[in-house]
Design a protein around this motif. Sequence first.
Motif, PDB file in Angstrom:
ATOM      1  N   PRO A   3       0.889  -1.219   0.112  1.00  0.00           N
ATOM      2  CA  PRO A   3      -0.028  -0.094   0.067  1.00  0.00           C
ATOM      3  C   PRO A   3       0.782   1.239  -0.102  1.00  0.00           C
ATOM      4  O   PRO A   3       1.788   1.383   0.334  1.00  0.00           O
ATOM      5  N   PHE A   4       0.251   2.141  -0.652  1.00  0.00           N
ATOM      6  CA  PHE A   4       0.756   3.597  -0.630  1.00  0.00           C
ATOM      7  C   PHE A   4       1.311   4.184   0.833  1.00  0.00           C
ATOM      8  O   PHE A   4       2.279   4.782   0.942  1.00  0.00           O
ATOM      9  N   PHE A   5       0.413   4.038   1.806  1.00  0.00           N
ATOM     10  CA  PHE A   5       0.653   4.543   3.178  1.00  0.00           C
ATOM     11  C   PHE A   5       0.999   3.281   4.051  1.00  0.00           C
ATOM     12  O   PHE A   5       1.071   2.157   3.869  1.00  0.00           O
ATOM     13  N   SER A   6       1.905   3.839   5.029  1.00  0.00           N
ATOM     14  CA  SER A   6       2.329   3.135   6.126  1.00  0.00           C
ATOM     15  C   SER A   6       1.543   2.282   7.006  1.00  0.00           C
ATOM     16  O   SER A   6       0.313   2.749   7.058  1.00  0.00           O
ATOM     17  N   TYR A   7       1.976   1.384   7.580  1.00  0.00           N
ATOM     18  CA  TYR A   7       0.942   0.356   8.522  1.00  0.00           C
ATOM     19  C   TYR A   7       0.359   1.370   9.454  1.00  0.00           C
ATOM     20  O   TYR A   7      -0.617   1.012  10.139  1.00  0.00           O
TER      21      TYR A   7
ATOM     22  N   TYR B 112      -7.362   8.093   7.387  1.00  0.00           N
ATOM     23  CA  TYR B 112      -6.347   9.200   7.592  1.00  0.00           C
ATOM     24  C   TYR B 112      -5.850   9.495   6.441  1.00  0.00           C
ATOM     25  O   TYR B 112      -6.048  10.802   5.840  1.00  0.00           O
ATOM     26  N   LYS B 113      -5.712   8.622   5.234  1.00  0.00           N
ATOM     27  CA  LYS B 113      -4.847   9.004   4.180  1.00  0.00           C
ATOM     28  C   LYS B 113      -5.858   9.430   3.392  1.00  0.00           C
ATOM     29  O   LYS B 113      -5.535  10.446   2.539  1.00  0.00           O
ATOM     30  N   THR B 114      -7.009   9.262   3.369  1.00  0.00           N
ATOM     31  CA  THR B 114      -8.106   9.716   2.447  1.00  0.00           C
ATOM     32  C   THR B 114      -8.327  11.226   2.661  1.00  0.00           C
ATOM     33  O   THR B 114      -8.355  12.318   2.132  1.00  0.00           O
ATOM     34  N   LEU B 115      -8.516  11.435   4.209  1.00  0.00           N
ATOM     35  CA  LEU B 115      -8.355  12.817   4.791  1.00  0.00           C
ATOM     36  C   LEU B 115      -7.170  13.711   4.188  1.00  0.00           C
ATOM     37  O   LEU B 115      -7.547  14.759   3.790  1.00  0.00           O
ATOM     38  N   LEU B 116      -6.004  13.236   4.237  1.00  0.00           N
ATOM     39  CA  LEU B 116      -4.771  13.894   3.822  1.00  0.00           C
ATOM     40  C   LEU B 116      -4.852  14.118   2.445  1.00  0.00           C
ATOM     41  O   LEU B 116      -4.652  15.164   1.935  1.00  0.00           O
TER      42      LEU B 116
ATOM     43  N   ILE C 108       3.096  16.637  12.004  1.00  0.00           N
ATOM     44  CA  ILE C 108       3.752  16.321  13.223  1.00  0.00           C
ATOM     45  C   ILE C 108       2.936  14.976  13.745  1.00  0.00           C
ATOM     46  O   ILE C 108       3.598  14.239  14.471  1.00  0.00           O
ATOM     47  N   ILE C 109       1.570  14.955  13.446  1.00  0.00           N
ATOM     48  CA  ILE C 109       0.761  13.589  13.806  1.00  0.00           C
ATOM     49  C   ILE C 109       1.467  12.537  13.266  1.00  0.00           C
ATOM     50  O   ILE C 109       1.850  11.406  14.122  1.00  0.00           O
ATOM     51  N   GLN C 110       1.785  12.407  12.034  1.00  0.00           N
ATOM     52  CA  GLN C 110       2.284  11.271  11.249  1.00  0.00           C
ATOM     53  C   GLN C 110       3.611  10.957  11.684  1.00  0.00           C
ATOM     54  O   GLN C 110       4.297  10.020  11.751  1.00  0.00           O
ATOM     55  N   TRP C 111       4.405  12.059  11.912  1.00  0.00           N
ATOM     56  CA  TRP C 111       5.833  12.194  12.339  1.00  0.00           C
ATOM     57  C   TRP C 111       5.721  11.293  13.916  1.00  0.00           C
ATOM     58  O   TRP C 111       6.520  10.437  14.070  1.00  0.00           O
ATOM     59  N   SER C 112       4.903  11.634  14.824  1.00  0.00           N
ATOM     60  CA  SER C 112       5.011  11.143  15.976  1.00  0.00           C
ATOM     61  C   SER C 112       4.676   9.473  15.895  1.00  0.00           C
ATOM     62  O   SER C 112       4.852   8.719  16.364  1.00  0.00           O
ATOM     63  N   ASN C 113       3.413   9.494  15.004  1.00  0.00           N
ATOM     64  CA  ASN C 113       2.819   8.001  14.938  1.00  0.00           C
ATOM     65  C   ASN C 113       4.078   7.071  14.367  1.00  0.00           C
ATOM     66  O   ASN C 113       4.001   5.726  14.486  1.00  0.00           O
ATOM     67  N   SER C 114       4.880   7.483  13.520  1.00  0.00           N
ATOM     68  CA  SER C 114       6.020   6.747  12.826  1.00  0.00           C
ATOM     69  C   SER C 114       7.313   6.503  14.057  1.00  0.00           C
ATOM     70  O   SER C 114       8.241   6.240  13.664  1.00  0.00           O
ATOM     71  N   GLU C 115       7.043   7.096  15.229  1.00  0.00           N
ATOM     72  CA  GLU C 115       8.052   6.976  16.214  1.00  0.00           C
ATOM     73  C   GLU C 115       9.186   7.718  16.139  1.00  0.00           C
ATOM     74  O   GLU C 115      10.281   7.226  16.465  1.00  0.00           O
ATOM     75  N   LYS C 116       8.938   8.970  15.373  1.00  0.00           N
ATOM     76  CA  LYS C 116      10.200   9.705  15.308  1.00  0.00           C
ATOM     77  C   LYS C 116      10.293  10.592  16.455  1.00  0.00           C
ATOM     78  O   LYS C 116       9.369  10.865  16.989  1.00  0.00           O
ATOM     79  N   PRO C 117      11.517  11.280  16.515  1.00  0.00           N
ATOM     80  CA  PRO C 117      11.560  11.923  17.954  1.00  0.00           C
ATOM     81  C   PRO C 117      11.173  13.341  17.886  1.00  0.00           C
ATOM     82  O   PRO C 117      11.130  14.191  16.893  1.00  0.00           O
TER      83      PRO C 117
ATOM     84  N   ILE D 103      -7.693  12.510  17.206  1.00  0.00           N
ATOM     85  CA  ILE D 103      -7.929  11.237  17.043  1.00  0.00           C
ATOM     86  C   ILE D 103      -7.081  10.261  16.235  1.00  0.00           C
ATOM     87  O   ILE D 103      -7.129   9.100  16.225  1.00  0.00           O
ATOM     88  N   TRP D 104      -6.491  11.042  15.342  1.00  0.00           N
ATOM     89  CA  TRP D 104      -5.466  10.659  14.368  1.00  0.00           C
ATOM     90  C   TRP D 104      -4.215  10.066  15.117  1.00  0.00           C
ATOM     91  O   TRP D 104      -3.403   9.493  14.629  1.00  0.00           O
TER      92      TRP D 104
END
Length: 150
Positions: A3-7, A13-17, A112-121, A141-142
């Motif tokens: 898939p184009f988006f990460s797990y 969320y991808k659709t929203l973006l 920053i939400i996806q950055w944090s969800n990707s466990e980046k610092p 919620i995301w």
Amino acid sequence: MMPFFSYSQSLAYKTLLDGLYDKNFPVVKAEQISDLSNYQVLDAREREEFEVSHLSGAKWVGYETFDLKNVENLDRNEPVLIYCTVGARSQEIGKKLQEAGFTRVYNLYGGIIQWSNSEKPLESQGKPTRKVHTYSKTWGIWLTKGEKVN
């Protein structure tokens, strides 16, 4: 086919973006960044959001109060990574940077939400943190990996 988006990102969320982003404005995904020092990192959120947490080395430029004078010392030919909560405000500021002659401006996909969800610092006042200002309860919620603040 992968898939184009990460797990760590839901289809909703991808659709929203996808609905928020201009298809012609370049994005970079968190997992594509191994070293933030390759970018001039700009935060297009409001000051109170920035103070909760931000990407390492980020310069606060704001959104409502954005002024090109705040970026006049940056190199217009070096890559700029701009972000906000999910990428809408940063895309608008990024367009202003392009109009001002910045040649390599990238919006952080998912902000920053996806950055944090990707466990980046993230950091606050030079110290690591997991807190993320999510702008609103709706955007919050995301956030799936991090501590919500709004």
